[in-house]
Design a protein around this motif. Structure first.
Motif, PDB file in Angstrom:
ATOM      1  N   GLN A 161      -4.717  -6.389  -1.592  1.00  0.00           N
ATOM      2  CA  GLN A 161      -3.854  -7.559  -1.410  1.00  0.00           C
ATOM      3  C   GLN A 161      -3.560  -8.284  -2.708  1.00  0.00           C
ATOM      4  O   GLN A 161      -2.479  -8.843  -2.880  1.00  0.00           O
ATOM      5  CB  GLN A 161      -4.436  -8.515  -0.358  1.00  0.00           C
ATOM      6  CG  GLN A 161      -5.418  -9.547  -0.856  1.00  0.00           C
ATOM      7  CD  GLN A 161      -6.751  -8.995  -1.343  1.00  0.00           C
ATOM      8  OE1 GLN A 161      -7.057  -7.835  -1.202  1.00  0.00           O
ATOM      9  NE2 GLN A 161      -7.551  -9.852  -1.953  1.00  0.00           N
ATOM     10  N   TYR A 162      -4.485  -8.268  -3.664  1.00  0.00           N
ATOM     11  CA  TYR A 162      -4.259  -9.014  -4.908  1.00  0.00           C
ATOM     12  C   TYR A 162      -3.107  -8.424  -5.730  1.00  0.00           C
ATOM     13  O   TYR A 162      -2.482  -9.121  -6.513  1.00  0.00           O
ATOM     14  CB  TYR A 162      -5.533  -9.103  -5.747  1.00  0.00           C
ATOM     15  CG  TYR A 162      -6.042  -7.785  -6.283  1.00  0.00           C
ATOM     16  CD1 TYR A 162      -5.501  -7.226  -7.442  1.00  0.00           C
ATOM     17  CD2 TYR A 162      -7.062  -7.103  -5.628  1.00  0.00           C
ATOM     18  CE1 TYR A 162      -5.962  -6.008  -7.918  1.00  0.00           C
ATOM     19  CE2 TYR A 162      -7.524  -5.895  -6.110  1.00  0.00           C
ATOM     20  CZ  TYR A 162      -6.969  -5.348  -7.252  1.00  0.00           C
ATOM     21  OH  TYR A 162      -7.438  -4.155  -7.711  1.00  0.00           O
ATOM     22  N   VAL A 163      -2.797  -7.130  -5.526  1.00  0.00           N
ATOM     23  CA  VAL A 163      -1.708  -6.493  -6.261  1.00  0.00           C
ATOM     24  C   VAL A 163      -0.362  -7.088  -5.851  1.00  0.00           C
ATOM     25  O   VAL A 163       0.573  -7.145  -6.645  1.00  0.00           O
ATOM     26  CB  VAL A 163      -1.729  -4.963  -6.036  1.00  0.00           C
ATOM     27  CG1 VAL A 163      -0.486  -4.296  -6.609  1.00  0.00           C
ATOM     28  CG2 VAL A 163      -2.991  -4.352  -6.631  1.00  0.00           C
ATOM     29  N   SER A 164      -0.270  -7.569  -4.611  1.00  0.00           N
ATOM     30  CA  SER A 164       0.993  -8.111  -4.078  1.00  0.00           C
ATOM     31  C   SER A 164       1.003  -9.633  -4.029  1.00  0.00           C
ATOM     32  O   SER A 164       1.866 -10.213  -3.373  1.00  0.00           O
ATOM     33  CB  SER A 164       1.227  -7.570  -2.672  1.00  0.00           C
ATOM     34  OG  SER A 164       0.269  -8.114  -1.781  1.00  0.00           O
ATOM     35  N   GLY A 201      -1.022 -11.286  -2.380  1.00  0.00           N
ATOM     36  CA  GLY A 201      -1.453 -11.630  -1.029  1.00  0.00           C
ATOM     37  C   GLY A 201      -0.438 -11.347   0.052  1.00  0.00           C
ATOM     38  O   GLY A 201      -0.700 -11.579   1.235  1.00  0.00           O
ATOM     39  N   SER A 202       0.730 -10.808  -0.290  1.00  0.00           N
ATOM     40  CA  SER A 202       1.758 -10.611   0.738  1.00  0.00           C
ATOM     41  C   SER A 202       1.537  -9.369   1.586  1.00  0.00           C
ATOM     42  O   SER A 202       1.968  -9.326   2.737  1.00  0.00           O
ATOM     43  CB  SER A 202       3.155 -10.583   0.111  1.00  0.00           C
ATOM     44  OG  SER A 202       3.295  -9.501  -0.773  1.00  0.00           O
ATOM     45  N   VAL A 203       0.860  -8.356   1.047  1.00  0.00           N
ATOM     46  CA  VAL A 203       0.684  -7.108   1.787  1.00  0.00           C
ATOM     47  C   VAL A 203      -0.548  -6.369   1.276  1.00  0.00           C
ATOM     48  O   VAL A 203      -0.945  -6.526   0.124  1.00  0.00           O
ATOM     49  CB  VAL A 203       1.963  -6.221   1.665  1.00  0.00           C
ATOM     50  CG1 VAL A 203       2.178  -5.767   0.231  1.00  0.00           C
ATOM     51  CG2 VAL A 203       1.951  -5.046   2.605  1.00  0.00           C
ATOM     52  N   ALA A 204      -1.146  -5.581   2.162  1.00  0.00           N
ATOM     53  CA  ALA A 204      -2.194  -4.627   1.799  1.00  0.00           C
ATOM     54  C   ALA A 204      -1.857  -3.331   2.526  1.00  0.00           C
ATOM     55  O   ALA A 204      -1.276  -3.357   3.620  1.00  0.00           O
ATOM     56  CB  ALA A 204      -3.580  -5.124   2.217  1.00  0.00           C
ATOM     57  N   ILE A 205      -2.207  -2.196   1.914  1.00  0.00           N
ATOM     58  CA  ILE A 205      -1.940  -0.897   2.547  1.00  0.00           C
ATOM     59  C   ILE A 205      -3.229  -0.087   2.540  1.00  0.00           C
ATOM     60  O   ILE A 205      -3.906   0.023   1.514  1.00  0.00           O
ATOM     61  CB  ILE A 205      -0.812  -0.133   1.825  1.00  0.00           C
ATOM     62  CG1 ILE A 205       0.482  -0.955   1.876  1.00  0.00           C
ATOM     63  CG2 ILE A 205      -0.605   1.243   2.460  1.00  0.00           C
ATOM     64  CD1 ILE A 205       1.639  -0.346   1.107  1.00  0.00           C
ATOM     65  N   VAL A 206      -3.545   0.485   3.716  1.00  0.00           N
ATOM     66  CA  VAL A 206      -4.776   1.237   3.917  1.00  0.00           C
ATOM     67  C   VAL A 206      -4.416   2.611   4.487  1.00  0.00           C
ATOM     68  O   VAL A 206      -3.590   2.708   5.388  1.00  0.00           O
ATOM     69  CB  VAL A 206      -5.711   0.486   4.897  1.00  0.00           C
ATOM     70  CG1 VAL A 206      -6.974   1.266   5.161  1.00  0.00           C
ATOM     71  CG2 VAL A 206      -6.040  -0.899   4.370  1.00  0.00           C
ATOM     72  N   GLU A 207      -5.042   3.655   3.953  1.00  0.00           N
ATOM     73  CA  GLU A 207      -4.894   5.009   4.484  1.00  0.00           C
ATOM     74  C   GLU A 207      -6.140   5.299   5.325  1.00  0.00           C
ATOM     75  O   GLU A 207      -7.261   5.197   4.810  1.00  0.00           O
ATOM     76  CB  GLU A 207      -4.788   5.996   3.321  1.00  0.00           C
ATOM     77  CG  GLU A 207      -4.729   7.439   3.743  1.00  0.00           C
ATOM     78  CD  GLU A 207      -4.790   8.361   2.534  1.00  0.00           C
ATOM     79  OE1 GLU A 207      -4.036   9.327   2.523  1.00  0.00           O
ATOM     80  OE2 GLU A 207      -5.605   8.107   1.615  1.00  0.00           O
ATOM     81  N   GLN A 245       1.811  -6.643  -9.073  1.00  0.00           N
ATOM     82  CA  GLN A 245       1.251  -6.097 -10.305  1.00  0.00           C
ATOM     83  C   GLN A 245       1.390  -4.576 -10.243  1.00  0.00           C
ATOM     84  O   GLN A 245       1.472  -3.997  -9.165  1.00  0.00           O
ATOM     85  CB  GLN A 245      -0.236  -6.431 -10.415  1.00  0.00           C
ATOM     86  CG  GLN A 245      -0.567  -7.886 -10.439  1.00  0.00           C
ATOM     87  CD  GLN A 245      -2.086  -8.093 -10.383  1.00  0.00           C
ATOM     88  OE1 GLN A 245      -2.860  -7.222 -10.752  1.00  0.00           O
ATOM     89  NE2 GLN A 245      -2.492  -9.251  -9.920  1.00  0.00           N
ATOM     90  N   LEU A 246       1.384  -3.948 -11.398  1.00  0.00           N
ATOM     91  CA  LEU A 246       1.345  -2.494 -11.443  1.00  0.00           C
ATOM     92  C   LEU A 246       0.049  -2.036 -10.786  1.00  0.00           C
ATOM     93  O   LEU A 246      -1.025  -2.590 -11.037  1.00  0.00           O
ATOM     94  CB  LEU A 246       1.391  -2.004 -12.892  1.00  0.00           C
ATOM     95  CG  LEU A 246       1.199  -0.498 -13.077  1.00  0.00           C
ATOM     96  CD1 LEU A 246       2.345   0.276 -12.439  1.00  0.00           C
ATOM     97  CD2 LEU A 246       1.063  -0.176 -14.556  1.00  0.00           C
ATOM     98  N   SER A 247       0.149  -1.017  -9.935  1.00  0.00           N
ATOM     99  CA  SER A 247      -1.031  -0.479  -9.258  1.00  0.00           C
ATOM    100  C   SER A 247      -0.863   1.023  -9.116  1.00  0.00           C
ATOM    101  O   SER A 247       0.205   1.491  -8.725  1.00  0.00           O
ATOM    102  CB  SER A 247      -1.183  -1.121  -7.872  1.00  0.00           C
ATOM    103  OG  SER A 247      -2.241  -0.533  -7.165  1.00  0.00           O
ATOM    104  N   ILE A 248      -1.906   1.772  -9.438  1.00  0.00           N
ATOM    105  CA  ILE A 248      -1.894   3.221  -9.278  1.00  0.00           C
ATOM    106  C   ILE A 248      -3.087   3.585  -8.411  1.00  0.00           C
ATOM    107  O   ILE A 248      -4.230   3.296  -8.751  1.00  0.00           O
ATOM    108  CB  ILE A 248      -1.978   3.934 -10.634  1.00  0.00           C
ATOM    109  CG1 ILE A 248      -0.775   3.525 -11.504  1.00  0.00           C
ATOM    110  CG2 ILE A 248      -2.045   5.449 -10.444  1.00  0.00           C
ATOM    111  CD1 ILE A 248      -0.868   3.975 -12.940  1.00  0.00           C
ATOM    112  N   SER A 249      -2.816   4.191  -7.267  1.00  0.00           N
ATOM    113  CA  SER A 249      -3.866   4.607  -6.343  1.00  0.00           C
ATOM    114  C   SER A 249      -4.048   6.109  -6.492  1.00  0.00           C
ATOM    115  O   SER A 249      -3.131   6.880  -6.200  1.00  0.00           O
ATOM    116  CB  SER A 249      -3.476   4.230  -4.911  1.00  0.00           C
ATOM    117  OG  SER A 249      -4.479   4.622  -4.014  1.00  0.00           O
TER     118      SER A 249
END
Length: 164
Positions: free
Chosen positions: A30-33, A35-41, A4-8
């Motif tokens: 994870q819901y943006v992908s 469930g395939s990936v999540a990214i954390v800073e 899905q489109l996501s803007i952080s």
């Protein structure tokens, strides 16, 4: 899996877990992908890092600032700004910021997990400091994380010599 489109945004609030010197932002839930990936800073205070642990997700750590001592399945090595480490799922791992200033990483988690809920709940569990091992184990069990031991310690530096 469809994304899905996501803007952080740069000013998104951080989750703070002072007991382990951690501040973080979930940059890609994870819901943006699907469930395939999540990214954390993440930002770690000097001398801090997570307890030694393992889980089924693979993590890719890209160091954006500072220096870390990593341990993966008993092997220790230093990672600096601009370097990256891939920790396959199931490997025991931990790290500690070995610099004198905060250090940061961009962490990719595959498959994606609900990092926002996990770190929010971890922060609640550690609100009064590090919980006892049994409480930490119970928390981890709900998330498929096995906590194996305390955080790594930064190597001790030799004392500075006075006048010569």
């Amino acid at each position: 899996m469809p994304f899905q489109l996501s803007i952080s945004q740069a000013d998104e609030p951080r989750i703070a877990i002072p007991a382990i010197g951690l501040q973080l932002r979930v940059r890609l839930p994870q819901y943006v992908s699907g469930g395939s990936v999540a990214i954390v800073e993440t930002t770690n205070a000097p001398g801090f890092g997570p307890p030694l642990h393992r889980h089924g997700e693979t993590e890719i750590f890209y160091v954006t600032a500072g220096r870390y001592l990593f341990e993966v399945d008993g092997r220790q090595f230093e990672v600096r700004q601009g370097e990256m480490v891939t920790v396959p799922g199931g490997c025991a791992h931990g790290f500690v910021n070995i610099g004198d200033t905060p250090a940061s990483q961009l962490v990719t988690i595959m498959p994606g997990m609900d990092a926002l809920a996990f770190f929010t709940e971890l922060g609640e569990a550690m609100r009064a400091g590090r919980p006892d091992p049994a409480a930490l184990a119970a928390f981890g069990q709900r998330w498929g994380v096995e906590f194996l031991g305390p955080p790594l310690r930064a190597p001790q530096r030799p004392a500075a010599r006075s006048g010569a």
